[in-house]
Design an enzyme around this catalytic site. Structure first.
Site, PDB file in Angstrom:
ATOM      1  N   GLY A 172      40.981   0.837  14.073  1.00  0.00           N
ATOM      2  CA  GLY A 172      41.744   0.147  15.108  1.00  0.00           C
ATOM      3  C   GLY A 172      42.368   1.113  16.104  1.00  0.00           C
ATOM      4  O   GLY A 172      42.308   0.911  17.321  1.00  0.00           O
ATOM      5  N   THR A 173      42.960   2.175  15.585  1.00  0.00           N
ATOM      6  CA  THR A 173      43.669   3.119  16.465  1.00  0.00           C
ATOM      7  C   THR A 173      42.707   3.745  17.477  1.00  0.00           C
ATOM      8  O   THR A 173      43.030   3.843  18.672  1.00  0.00           O
ATOM      9  CB  THR A 173      44.368   4.201  15.614  1.00  0.00           C
ATOM     10  OG1 THR A 173      45.257   3.545  14.706  1.00  0.00           O
ATOM     11  CG2 THR A 173      45.137   5.182  16.475  1.00  0.00           C
ATOM     12  N   ASN A 191      51.425  -7.761  13.406  1.00  0.00           N
ATOM     13  CA  ASN A 191      51.225  -7.241  12.050  1.00  0.00           C
ATOM     14  C   ASN A 191      52.449  -7.402  11.156  1.00  0.00           C
ATOM     15  O   ASN A 191      52.347  -7.292   9.944  1.00  0.00           O
ATOM     16  CB  ASN A 191      50.810  -5.767  12.091  1.00  0.00           C
ATOM     17  CG  ASN A 191      51.701  -4.933  12.972  1.00  0.00           C
ATOM     18  OD1 ASN A 191      51.809  -5.193  14.161  1.00  0.00           O
ATOM     19  ND2 ASN A 191      52.362  -3.948  12.392  1.00  0.00           N
ATOM     20  N   GLN A 229      44.759  -7.647  13.410  1.00  0.00           N
ATOM     21  CA  GLN A 229      45.279  -8.549  12.367  1.00  0.00           C
ATOM     22  C   GLN A 229      44.663  -9.947  12.446  1.00  0.00           C
ATOM     23  O   GLN A 229      44.893 -10.767  11.558  1.00  0.00           O
ATOM     24  CB  GLN A 229      46.810  -8.671  12.485  1.00  0.00           C
ATOM     25  CG  GLN A 229      47.562  -7.390  12.173  1.00  0.00           C
ATOM     26  CD  GLN A 229      47.580  -7.046  10.675  1.00  0.00           C
ATOM     27  OE1 GLN A 229      47.300  -7.881   9.817  1.00  0.00           O
ATOM     28  NE2 GLN A 229      47.902  -5.800  10.376  1.00  0.00           N
ATOM     29  N   SER A 287      39.471  -3.621  13.060  1.00  0.00           N
ATOM     30  CA  SER A 287      39.468  -2.565  12.050  1.00  0.00           C
ATOM     31  C   SER A 287      38.901  -3.109  10.739  1.00  0.00           C
ATOM     32  O   SER A 287      39.344  -4.159  10.252  1.00  0.00           O
ATOM     33  CB  SER A 287      40.924  -2.104  11.853  1.00  0.00           C
ATOM     34  OG  SER A 287      40.982  -1.127  10.870  1.00  0.00           O
ATOM     35  N   GLY A 288      37.949  -2.375  10.147  1.00  0.00           N
ATOM     36  CA  GLY A 288      37.233  -2.867   8.962  1.00  0.00           C
ATOM     37  C   GLY A 288      38.122  -3.135   7.762  1.00  0.00           C
ATOM     38  O   GLY A 288      37.904  -4.098   7.016  1.00  0.00           O
ATOM     39  N   HIS A 289      39.144  -2.290   7.560  1.00  0.00           N
ATOM     40  CA  HIS A 289      39.907  -2.409   6.313  1.00  0.00           C
ATOM     41  C   HIS A 289      40.870  -3.589   6.293  1.00  0.00           C
ATOM     42  O   HIS A 289      41.504  -3.849   5.269  1.00  0.00           O
ATOM     43  CB  HIS A 289      40.629  -1.094   5.987  1.00  0.00           C
ATOM     44  CG  HIS A 289      41.783  -0.734   6.866  1.00  0.00           C
ATOM     45  ND1 HIS A 289      43.077  -0.850   6.437  1.00  0.00           N
ATOM     46  CD2 HIS A 289      41.850  -0.252   8.125  1.00  0.00           C
ATOM     47  CE1 HIS A 289      43.892  -0.431   7.401  1.00  0.00           C
ATOM     48  NE2 HIS A 289      43.166  -0.064   8.441  1.00  0.00           N
ATOM     49  N   THR A 301      27.636  11.567  15.340  1.00  0.00           N
ATOM     50  CA  THR A 301      26.802  10.900  14.331  1.00  0.00           C
ATOM     51  C   THR A 301      27.591   9.758  13.703  1.00  0.00           C
ATOM     52  O   THR A 301      28.759   9.919  13.331  1.00  0.00           O
ATOM     53  CB  THR A 301      26.373  11.916  13.250  1.00  0.00           C
ATOM     54  OG1 THR A 301      25.640  12.962  13.893  1.00  0.00           O
ATOM     55  CG2 THR A 301      25.506  11.264  12.178  1.00  0.00           C
ATOM     56  N   CYS A 356      56.322   1.211   8.856  1.00  0.00           N
ATOM     57  CA  CYS A 356      55.804   2.350   9.624  1.00  0.00           C
ATOM     58  C   CYS A 356      56.836   3.451   9.784  1.00  0.00           C
ATOM     59  O   CYS A 356      56.495   4.604   9.981  1.00  0.00           O
ATOM     60  CB  CYS A 356      55.376   1.918  11.019  1.00  0.00           C
ATOM     61  SG  CYS A 356      54.074   0.730  10.980  1.00  0.00           S
TER      62      CYS A 356
HETATM   63  N1  PLP Z   1      46.850  -2.762  15.480  1.00  0.00           N
HETATM   64  C1  PLP Z   1      47.462  -3.523  14.551  1.00  0.00           C
HETATM   65  C2  PLP Z   1      48.051  -4.838  14.959  1.00  0.00           C
HETATM   66  C3  PLP Z   1      47.525  -3.090  13.228  1.00  0.00           C
HETATM   67  O1  PLP Z   1      48.139  -3.846  12.323  1.00  0.00           O
HETATM   68  C4  PLP Z   1      46.951  -1.828  12.896  1.00  0.00           C
HETATM   69  C5  PLP Z   1      47.036  -1.311  11.515  1.00  0.00           C
HETATM   70  O2  PLP Z   1      47.918  -1.664  10.757  1.00  0.00           O
HETATM   71  C6  PLP Z   1      46.309  -1.084  13.893  1.00  0.00           C
HETATM   72  C7  PLP Z   1      46.289  -1.580  15.183  1.00  0.00           C
HETATM   73  C8  PLP Z   1      45.674   0.243  13.597  1.00  0.00           C
HETATM   74  O3  PLP Z   1      44.452   0.074  12.884  1.00  0.00           O
HETATM   75  P1  PLP Z   1      43.845   1.257  12.001  1.00  0.00           P
HETATM   76  O4  PLP Z   1      44.634   1.322  10.750  1.00  0.00           O
HETATM   77  O5  PLP Z   1      42.433   0.846  11.717  1.00  0.00           O
HETATM   78  O6  PLP Z   1      43.896   2.500  12.813  1.00  0.00           O
END
Ligand code: PLP
Length: 389
Positions: free
Chosen positions: A72-73, A151, A179, A200-202, A238, A326
């Site tokens: 995500g980041t 989140n 989210q 984001s996959g996780h 890659t 956080c």
């Molecule tokens: N944006 C939101 C709303 C999130 O909750 C998060 C992760 O908690 C992210 C971005 C960042 O994602 P990643 O952990 O895949 O970098």
């Protein structure tokens, strides 16, 4: 009872089928996806299948609009920095006060590099004032970046309406859907005003360290990571083959489980909230209860410190976090503060995030444990205050 995991907004358990799909690409099927031989072509085919699965989950007919990233980041950084680089005459970004730190800290960084940022406020329900959004847009605005689902509270912003306002001014619209994906239906064919969307996959039972950026055809974007021609020149390097294939599998499963997420998981979350509110008079739910993703609740327990509640829950094998996770709980949640809670209220709030792996028996157990801990803390607090009076 086994551990009860209620921290699914932080991350989710990877589905066993995800790992099974990844395994061959961590062992014997190791060829480079860009190699022109048969072994490489077979790996390439699996990457493209993963792209198709993510495209289906997002409701786009064009898999080439999906760019694989490290999460995500990175998707968010690529979207915002990539648009700013492609529109050098514009120096204004519009976002909200309740974004994830991956957006907020990037905006703080950009502020130090000639950019002006508007951080839109939210009301007590965590909702935006769309007139304020309209007024914030100028001829210098390069991009509007808002989250789909928060989140910490799960509150959902009206993406379609926001997109309409943004497009009245012809401005680029990025949505942080980290989210939202896998929790609510997403249809990018219908949401034609969304130019970019991060995921984001996780967060939907896939692997960590892999994500995607949806880039609508025709959007002018500079690549954040420059090098080889991978991902249509939009993300060099890659590919993280196994993780991409794992996320593809997770996307395929998410499309199947979306219905369950919106029925069974929602019912479990509502049962949890009802139980807590009924049994703990000091408990109050934060955020707009009608506009939320189905798995999340954020609750203030007036008079009890979140840290103590969470430690108490952990003793009973229940794992959750506070809204201020956080910052390690040192400062009050910026989201709850933006919603107008006081610092003591924010410090007394916890986030409970469910998934399809939770059961009714677990939820009932959590309610009884929380009621007991909150009651003990209350007694402790009143004893302390009597002692100091
Ligand atoms: N944006 C939101 C709303 C999130 O909750 C998060 C992760 O908690 C992210 C971005 C960042 O994602 P990643 O952990 O895949 O970098």
């Amino acid at each position: 009872m086994d551990n009860i995991y209620l921290d699914n907004n932080a991350t989710t358990k990877s589905d066993d089928r995800v790992f099974a799909a990844m395994r061959p690409y961590l062992t014997n099927q190791f060829a480079h996806p860009s190699s022109p031989h048969l072994l490489g072509a077979k790996v390439r085919e699996k990457i493209e299948q993963a792209r198709d699965s993510v495209a289906v989950l997002l409701g786009t007919s064009h898999p080439d609009e999906i760019v694989f990233t490290s999460g995500g980041t990175e998707s968010i950084n690529t979207a915002i920095k990539g648009i700013l680089a492609a529109a050098p005459t514009r120096n204004h970004i519009v976002t909200t006060k309740v974004e994830h730190v991956s957006v907020l800290n990037l905006c703080l960084y950009m502020e130090k590099h000639r950019y002006r940022i508007t951080y839109l406020p939210v009301d007590r329900q965590g909702m935006l004032n769309l007139e304020e959004l309209r007024r914030s847009l100028t001829d210098h605005t390069a991009i509007v970046s808002v989250m789909w689902a928060n989140n910490e509270t799960g509150v959902v912003f009206p993406i379609e309406e926001i997109g309409e306002i943004v497009k009245e001014r012809g401005i680029i619209f990025h949505v942080d859907a980290v989210q939202a994906v896998g929790r609510i239906p997403i249809n990018l064919r219908k949401l034609s005003h969304v130019d970019l969307l991060s995921l984001s996959g996780h967060k939907f039972h896939g692997p960590k360290g892999v994500g995607s950026l949806f880039v609508r055809r025709g959007t002018k974007l500079h690549s954040l990571i420059v090098g080889g021609p991978q991902e249509g020149m939009r993300r060099a390097g890659t590919e993280n083959v196994a993780s991409i294939i794992g996320m593809g599998k997770a996307a395929e499963l998410a499309s199947i489980y979306l219905e369950e997420e919106n029925t069974r998981v929602r019912q479990l979350r509502d049962r949890l909230e009802r139980g807590i509110v009924d049994q703990i008079p000091e408990a109050g739910i934060n955020g707009n209860r009608n506009e939320r993703i189905p798995n999340t609740t954020n609750i203030t327990f007036s008079g009890s410190r979140a840290g103590k509640l969470l430690k108490g829950m952990e003793k009973y094998g229940i794992y959750a976090t506070s809204g201020a996770a956080c910052t390690g709980g040192l400062s009050p949640s910026h989201v709850l503060m933006a919603m107008g809670l006081t610092p003591p209220e924010a410090f007394s709030s916890i986030r409970l995030g469910l998934s399809r792996y939770n059961t009714e028996a677990e939820i009932d157990y959590v309610i009884s444990v929380l009621a007991m801990i909150a009651n003990n803390l209350k007694t402790g607090v009143s004893l302390l205050s009597t002692a100091s009076a």
